[in-house]
Design an enzyme around this catalytic site. Structure first.
Site, PDB file in Angstrom:
ATOM      1  N   LYS A  58       0.788  -1.230   0.000  1.00  0.00           N
ATOM      2  CA  LYS A  58       0.000   0.000   0.000  1.00  0.00           C
ATOM      3  C   LYS A  58       0.824   1.287   0.000  1.00  0.00           C
ATOM      4  CE  LYS A  58      -3.502  -0.832  -0.560  1.00  0.00           C
ATOM      5  NZ  LYS A  58      -3.907  -1.429  -1.878  1.00  0.00           N
ATOM      6  N   THR A  59       2.093   1.190  -0.333  1.00  0.00           N
ATOM      7  CA  THR A  59       2.904   2.409  -0.363  1.00  0.00           C
ATOM      8  C   THR A  59       3.081   2.925  -1.791  1.00  0.00           C
ATOM      9  OG1 THR A  59       4.857   0.996  -0.345  1.00  0.00           O
ATOM     10  CG2 THR A  59       4.178   1.958   1.765  1.00  0.00           C
ATOM     11  N   GLY A  60       2.510   2.209  -2.767  1.00  0.00           N
ATOM     12  CA  GLY A  60       2.619   2.649  -4.159  1.00  0.00           C
ATOM     13  C   GLY A  60       3.560   1.788  -4.986  1.00  0.00           C
ATOM     14  N   THR A  61       3.856   0.586  -4.502  1.00  0.00           N
ATOM     15  CA  THR A  61       4.841  -0.261  -5.190  1.00  0.00           C
ATOM     16  C   THR A  61       4.376  -0.675  -6.594  1.00  0.00           C
ATOM     17  OG1 THR A  61       3.930  -2.170  -4.001  1.00  0.00           O
ATOM     18  CG2 THR A  61       5.928  -1.190  -3.109  1.00  0.00           C
ATOM     19  N   LYS A  88     -11.495   4.242  -4.161  1.00  0.00           N
ATOM     20  CA  LYS A  88     -12.236   5.383  -3.615  1.00  0.00           C
ATOM     21  C   LYS A  88     -12.839   4.962  -2.277  1.00  0.00           C
ATOM     22  CE  LYS A  88     -12.905   7.756  -7.935  1.00  0.00           C
ATOM     23  NZ  LYS A  88     -11.512   7.764  -8.265  1.00  0.00           N
ATOM     24  N   LYS A  94      -6.101  -0.495  -7.234  1.00  0.00           N
ATOM     25  CA  LYS A  94      -5.043   0.479  -6.905  1.00  0.00           C
ATOM     26  C   LYS A  94      -5.607   1.872  -7.113  1.00  0.00           C
ATOM     27  CE  LYS A  94      -2.297  -2.941  -6.347  1.00  0.00           C
ATOM     28  NZ  LYS A  94      -1.804  -3.340  -5.034  1.00  0.00           N
TER      29      LYS A  94
HETATM   30  P1  A3P Z   1      -5.109   3.226  -2.357  1.00  0.00           P
HETATM   31  O1  A3P Z   1      -5.810   2.275  -3.271  1.00  0.00           O
HETATM   32  O2  A3P Z   1      -5.421   3.007  -0.917  1.00  0.00           O
HETATM   33  O3  A3P Z   1      -5.303   4.684  -2.765  1.00  0.00           O
HETATM   34  P2  A3P Z   1       0.584  -0.873  -3.534  1.00  0.00           P
HETATM   35  O4  A3P Z   1       0.687  -1.017  -5.001  1.00  0.00           O
HETATM   36  O5  A3P Z   1       1.930  -0.825  -2.856  1.00  0.00           O
HETATM   37  O6  A3P Z   1      -0.354  -1.860  -2.905  1.00  0.00           O
HETATM   38  O7  A3P Z   1      -0.019   0.599  -3.253  1.00  0.00           O
HETATM   39  C1  A3P Z   1      -1.337   0.961  -3.632  1.00  0.00           C
HETATM   40  C2  A3P Z   1      -1.446   2.462  -3.505  1.00  0.00           C
HETATM   41  O8  A3P Z   1      -0.659   3.104  -4.495  1.00  0.00           O
HETATM   42  C3  A3P Z   1      -2.841   3.014  -3.721  1.00  0.00           C
HETATM   43  O9  A3P Z   1      -3.505   2.961  -2.485  1.00  0.00           O
HETATM   44  C4  A3P Z   1      -2.575   4.437  -4.250  1.00  0.00           C
HETATM   45  O10 A3P Z   1      -2.832   5.448  -3.300  1.00  0.00           O
HETATM   46  C5  A3P Z   1      -1.072   4.454  -4.561  1.00  0.00           C
HETATM   47  N1  A3P Z   1      -0.717   4.993  -5.871  1.00  0.00           N
HETATM   48  C6  A3P Z   1       0.330   5.827  -6.102  1.00  0.00           C
HETATM   49  N2  A3P Z   1       0.405   6.160  -7.388  1.00  0.00           N
HETATM   50  C7  A3P Z   1      -0.611   5.523  -8.015  1.00  0.00           C
HETATM   51  C8  A3P Z   1      -1.057   5.502  -9.380  1.00  0.00           C
HETATM   52  N3  A3P Z   1      -0.420   6.173 -10.341  1.00  0.00           N
HETATM   53  N4  A3P Z   1      -2.164   4.763  -9.664  1.00  0.00           N
HETATM   54  C9  A3P Z   1      -2.814   4.076  -8.685  1.00  0.00           C
HETATM   55  N5  A3P Z   1      -2.426   4.059  -7.380  1.00  0.00           N
HETATM   56  C10 A3P Z   1      -1.330   4.777  -7.048  1.00  0.00           C
END
Ligand code: A3P
Length: 312
Positions: free
Chosen positions: A57-60, A266, A263
């Site tokens: 959940k950090t944006g990986t 909402k 990802k």
């Molecule tokens: P949320 O869905 O809670 O907003 P990971 O891939 O590590 O699981 O992280 C998911 C998170 O990546 C999403 O959490 C979102 O906030 C973030 N994120 C950052 N850049 C993004 C992008 N370009 N498209 C979608 N999600 C993105």
């Protein structure tokens, strides 16, 4: 093969390196004697040059997508069983040996310019490590929403505030959810472990909020850190998709390719009480993180500055 397997891959801590990793015995590519008696068909260049590590959940996934857009960067072939991550080092697959692991990577056509990478933890002493950090309170909330979307029983039953504030006597399913929600956000502890095995100049710490709001400049920094060529212009290749509310890949003809529904979900904003509770909960750890970043000469992410300014 005597390395203990890692319990899971979801947090930095559980994918932290192990003391054994520096030993030449563990990787034939690190030991000349072993390398010399290896079959000619095997190549040590088929191992990743860098890894993206860190909690969920950090944006990986966004970082992964952006990295793959680069012409010189390729990743492991999707693993049929584990979805994206090969999970060689944290499962019984470790016993299948390094050949099995290497099979997941394409044979580089040009060893010096092609960059293989994996979005998980592996034990490669020369590899560079990239980690994303967002405000641990936001990470906890995003993770809770993720569990609800996956219909986790406890996450559906309890409110976010119930989860984060559960006390010792609370039901075990609630306490377990709480641990998985909160512990990955103890970034300084997890980073210290990585830094026991990797020198600071091999480690890049990215502000995940910046990756979300301004990915092109973050990707410029990433390219510099990796020393990857040619320079790829992300400000032309990415576009903000107003419907998705996130940056996405710009395709030919003006269409966009965004990450999937899971990802960038909402959901309502975090309640102020929960925010206050978590700011207190993470306060000491955030102070430790700021000391660690200071020691490494790395700038503090703006979310960290803001947290440090809050009076408890
Ligand atoms: P949320 O869905 O809670 O907003 P990971 O891939 O590590 O699981 O992280 C998911 C998170 O990546 C999403 O959490 C979102 O906030 C973030 N994120 C950052 N850049 C993004 C992008 N370009 N498209 C979608 N999600 C993105």
């Amino acid at each position: 093969h005597t390395l203990p397997p890692y319990s899971s891959h979801t947090s930095i801590s559980s994918s932290s390196p192990n003391k054994e990793t520096r030993c030449g015995r563990c990787n034939p590519c690190d030991d000349k004697r072993h390398k010399d008696i290896w079959s000619k068909e095997k190549t040590c260049d088929r191992l990743p040059k860098f890894m993206v590590v860190g909690p969920q959940k950090t944006g990986t996934t966004a970082l992964y997508l952006f990295l793959l857009m680069h012409p010189s960067i390729s990743s492991n072939f999707p693993s049929p069983k584990t979805y994206e991550e090969v999970q060689f080092f944290n499962t019984n697959s470790y016993h299948k040996g390094i050949d099995w692991y290497m099979e997941f990577f394409p044979v580089p056509s040009n060893v010096s310019t092609d960059f293989l990478f994996e979005k998980t933890a592996a034990l490669l002493p020369k590899a560079k490590i990239i980690t994303l950090l967002i405000n641990p309170s936001d990470r906890a909330y995003s993770w809770y929403q993720h569990q609800r979307a996956h219909e986790d029983h406890a996450a559906l039953k309890f409110t976010f505030y119930d989860v984060i504030s559960a006390k010792a006597g609370a039901p075990s399913e609630l306490r377990s959810l709480q641990n998985r929600c909160l512990l990955p956000g103890l970034y300084s502890t997890h980073l210290e472990r990585w830094l026991t095995y990797y020198p600071p100049n091999q480690v890049m710490i990215i502000d995940g909020h910046q990756l979300r709001s301004d990915p092109a400049s973050v990707m410029d920094e990433v390219q510099k850190f990796l020393g990857v060529t040619p320079h790829y212009n992300y400000s032309q290749a990415l576009t903000f998709d107003p419907q998705k509310g996130f940056w996405c890949q710009l395709l030919e003809g003006g269409k966009t390719k965004c990450l999937g529904k899971s990802k960038g979900r909402k959901y309502p904003p975090m309640e102020p009480e929960a925010r206050v509770y978590l700011s207190r909960y993470y306060r000491e750890h955030n102070v430790e993180l700021s000391k660690l970043l200071h020691r490494l000469g790395q700038p503090l992410p703006s979310w960290l500055r803001e947290e440090l300014q809050k009076v408890s």
